[in-house]
Design a protein around this motif. Structure first.
Motif, PDB file in Angstrom:
ATOM      1  N   TRP A  34     -15.846  10.452  77.245  1.00  0.00           N
ATOM      2  CA  TRP A  34     -15.363   9.241  76.582  1.00  0.00           C
ATOM      3  C   TRP A  34     -16.225   8.033  76.934  1.00  0.00           C
ATOM      4  CZ3 TRP A  34     -10.272   8.431  74.069  1.00  0.00           C
ATOM      5  CH2 TRP A  34      -9.701   9.635  73.665  1.00  0.00           C
ATOM      6  N   VAL A  55     -11.587   2.502  77.941  1.00  0.00           N
ATOM      7  CA  VAL A  55     -11.552   3.963  77.911  1.00  0.00           C
ATOM      8  C   VAL A  55     -10.198   4.479  78.369  1.00  0.00           C
ATOM      9  CG1 VAL A  55     -12.597   6.053  78.825  1.00  0.00           C
ATOM     10  CG2 VAL A  55     -14.037   4.099  78.254  1.00  0.00           C
ATOM     11  N   ILE A  63     -12.506   9.041  67.942  1.00  0.00           N
ATOM     12  CA  ILE A  63     -13.677   9.031  68.824  1.00  0.00           C
ATOM     13  C   ILE A  63     -14.970   9.224  68.034  1.00  0.00           C
ATOM     14  CG2 ILE A  63     -12.296   9.872  70.759  1.00  0.00           C
ATOM     15  CD1 ILE A  63     -13.578  12.616  70.393  1.00  0.00           C
ATOM     16  N   LYS A 113      -7.422   6.678  76.227  1.00  0.00           N
ATOM     17  CA  LYS A 113      -6.883   7.982  76.623  1.00  0.00           C
ATOM     18  C   LYS A 113      -5.361   7.959  76.640  1.00  0.00           C
ATOM     19  CE  LYS A 113     -10.864   9.472  79.387  1.00  0.00           C
ATOM     20  NZ  LYS A 113     -11.338   9.846  80.737  1.00  0.00           N
TER      21      LYS A 113
END
Length: 648
Positions: free
Chosen positions: A634, A501, A574, A505
């Motif tokens: 997320w 994750v 995503i 990002k």
């Protein structure tokens, strides 16, 4: 813009990969039903043995379990003025199938991340010597390694692998040609899984910038080459006169709305159906889906014929009859290349589903220069003038499917054909139900931009010619941020699929920065050369002055255009592209176009007002989508990806 949203961890069952992408084709029950029905109708002909899959090298020893990080961005799903953001699984433009080469790249990417996180020793031990200030600055700016922890408590875990009968006694055993031995794959899997579970895999902005730049460079070339097929005719016709330049803009707009956009939307169903067939191990069903789509497009071609033959009097209700007549001539000639264009768009999905991503680039490397030569030959050397431009485009379009067929026949891809089948005339319903949403999304977004060209026809001939120049220029500049968005969405989806994750990002932030930089570059170039650019299209001083006057607004739009393209990519990465599709439709039609018409006609700003409204719309699209991505959970996205992969 149809685009990928893969969570890139294939699950294997025996020798046949059966896992899905996040939001991709294997998440489509409709596609699974099509596959089951086709297999029930002709099981003997289409049954593929696992040994056949291994024999052609597509799987073999790659069934070793473990995460798969590396995924190649496709970059061949479009090629039009402004690709649209697709909705749901019908817009997935990546195959979940990885070739042997891509699996090897996946392993190398994992090793590289483990080295950069100090979990594996470096490939080459650096000499221990003091570094000067320049070397230290260079390392700080460009090194992809994560800063090493100083405390023992936070040091990465070292995976100790117990020796076994296959463990080498003298150093690391290597396979043929220096490839890792099988047990090294197993140890890599253990180290990777343990490091991911412990949250030790991090990435740096330097690594992500390098990865996204590597992904993007070939895509930029592919998109520029394919768009050049349309842009070349505008360059060629623009030198003939102002009215001719405006007419070719109108004809291109009509062709886009009635043919090119619907076709590109309809064939998005193959992104689901072909990938489903290939991923199931029944390769010859890919050819069956291709045949169905081609036959269906030929039926749609009847509608195109009716509209284009009557385009002159339809356009004459909006613009002056002379420009409408020229546009009608252009469309009637261009009609000669439409069937080939339809076959090529479907054929791209055929090779893409098999993981063959360079085929279209090779085809365009031949077709694009040929198109330039043929335009010069027909328009200027042979003196055919305005009629020569659409004839050159039609000739080039007829080249494309034959070149692609030659590649499939002589190089790669023929294993998924299987010959002509009567079954291609049946079971169209599910294909159409998958195709229509993609068509609606593509046409809706496309029309929001093309409608400006139709509006310019009511202002004047010079304004219409200036609009043709501006649309062509912005379409060319869009071919840079859009590949960056594809690369970013692919990379983010890969990292999400690997449960990273924080790394995803970081990659998202780098992609946003890349979009901003590209937008600023495009804006600077257009503003700096606002008087020189229109001279490439036309010698008419009135058109040049209009373009130069509007160009500052268009240059400002470039920043928002780049940011919006990247925000689309983040949503695809995503797996939330549905939000982007609806946000685009609402903002374009409820906000942007009303502002454009209000300023352009109500306030009297003319062409500058029309483009100002679009600029506001793109800025709002980028803002809304960035906020959505920023506020998204997320961790939940990763869990959704894991669940869908397991259910594949």
């Amino acid at each position: 813009m149809a685009s990928p949203s893969s969570a890139s961890r294939p699950i294997t069952k025996g020798k046949q990969p059966v896992a899905a992408e996040f939001g991709g084709p294997f998440g489509s029950p409709l596609a699974q039903a099509v596959l089951a029905r086709d297999l029930a109708e002709c099981p003997d002909e289409l049954d593929i043995d696992a040994n056949d899959i291994e024999a052609d090298g597509s799987e073999s020893d790659e069934s070793i379990p473990g995460p798969t990080l590396y995924r190649r961005p496709s970059g061949i799903a479009f090629g039009a003025i402004r690709p649209a953001l697709s909705l749901g699984p019908a817009g997935a433009d990546e195959s979940p199938i990885l070739s042997r080469f891509e699996r090897a790249r996946s392993r190398e990417a994992e090793r590289s991340l483990l080295r950069d996180n100090h979990i594996l020793p470096p490939k080459h031990q650096p000499p221990h010597k003091p570094q000067g200030p320049i070397a230290s600055l260079y390392k700080r700016l460009f090194s992809t390694k994560v800063r090493q922890r100083v405390t023992d408590e936070e040091s990465p875990p070292r995976i100790v692998v117990e020796p076994s009968e296959t463990t080498a006694l003298l150093g690391e055993a290597r396979g043929r040609s220096g490839a890792p031995a099988p047990h090294e794959h197993e140890h890599l899997n253990e180290q990777w899984e343990a490091a991911v579970a412990a949250g030790q895999i991090k990435t740096t902005w330097q690594r992500e910038a390098k990865t996204i730049a590597t992904y993007s460079r070939s895509l930029v070339l592919t998109f520029l080459l394919q768009y050049s097929l349309n842009a070349t005719s505008i360059f060629a016709v623009g030198r003939l006169g102002t009215r001719e330049l405006g007419a070719v803009s109108l004809a291109t707009m009509t062709a886009s709305i009635t043919c090119y956009a619907p076709v590109q939307g309809l064939v998005t169903s193959l992104d689901t159906l072909c990938a489903q067939a290939y991923g199931s191990g029944h390769k010859q069903l890919v050819g069956l889906q291709l045949q169905r789509m081609i036959y269906f497009l030929m039926v749609y071609f009847i509608f195109v014929i009716v509209v284009w033959l009557n385009a002159e009097w339809i356009l004459a209700t909006w613009i002056d009859p002379v420009s409408a007549a020229l546009a009608g001539i252009y469309l009637r000639t261009l009609m000669l290349g439409v069937p080939a264009y339809m076959c090529f768009e479907a054929g791209k999905r055929f090779v893409q589903a098999q993981g063959i991503f360079h085929a279209t680039t090779y085809v365009l490397l031949i077709a694009a220069p040929t198109n330039v030569f043929v335009n010069w030959l027909f328009v200027w050397h042979l003196g055919w003038g305005f009629r020569g431009a659409p004839l050159a485009v039609a000739l080039t379009q007829n080249m494309l499917p034959w070149l692609l067929l030659l590649y499939v026949w002589k190089v790669d891809g023929s294993q998924a054909w299987g010959g002509f089948r009567r079954a291609a005339f049946k079971n169209w319903g599910p294909m159409i139900r998958l195709a229509l949403p993609g068509m609606v999304m593509v046409v809706a977004e496309w029309f929001a931009f093309e409608i400006l060209t139709l509006a310019c026809g009511r202002i004047g001939v010079a304004t219409l010619a200036a609009q043709s120049v501006l649309m062509t220029v912005t379409a060319i500049t869009f071919q840079i941020p859009f590949p960056v968005s594809i690369a970013g969405s692919t990379r983010i989806a890969n990292l999400i699929g690997a449960n990273l994750v924080d790394a995803a990002k970081t990659s998202a932030k780098v992609t946003v920065a890349g979009g901003v930089l590209v937008g600023l570059f495009n804006a600077t170039m257009l503003f700096s050369f606002r008087y020189q650019i229109p001279r490439l299209f036309t010698p008419d001083p009135e058109v040049i002055e209009i373009v130069a006057t509007v160009m500052p607004v268009v240059a400002g739009m470039q920043l928002f255009d780049g940011m919006a393209a990247v925000s689309h990519g983040l949503l695809r990465g995503i797996g939330r592209q549905e939000f982007g599709g609806y946000a685009n439709l609402i903002i374009y039609y409820v906000v942007a176009l009303p502002i454009s018409f209000g300023l352009g006609f109500g306030v009297g700003w003319g062409l500058k007002g029309l483009w100002f409204g679009v600029t506001v719309g793109l800025g709002l699209v980028a803002l809304v989508e960035y906020l959505f991505v920023w506020l998204s959970d997320w961790d939940l996205i990763v869990k959704d990806a894991e669940r869908r992969n397991r259910s594949g």
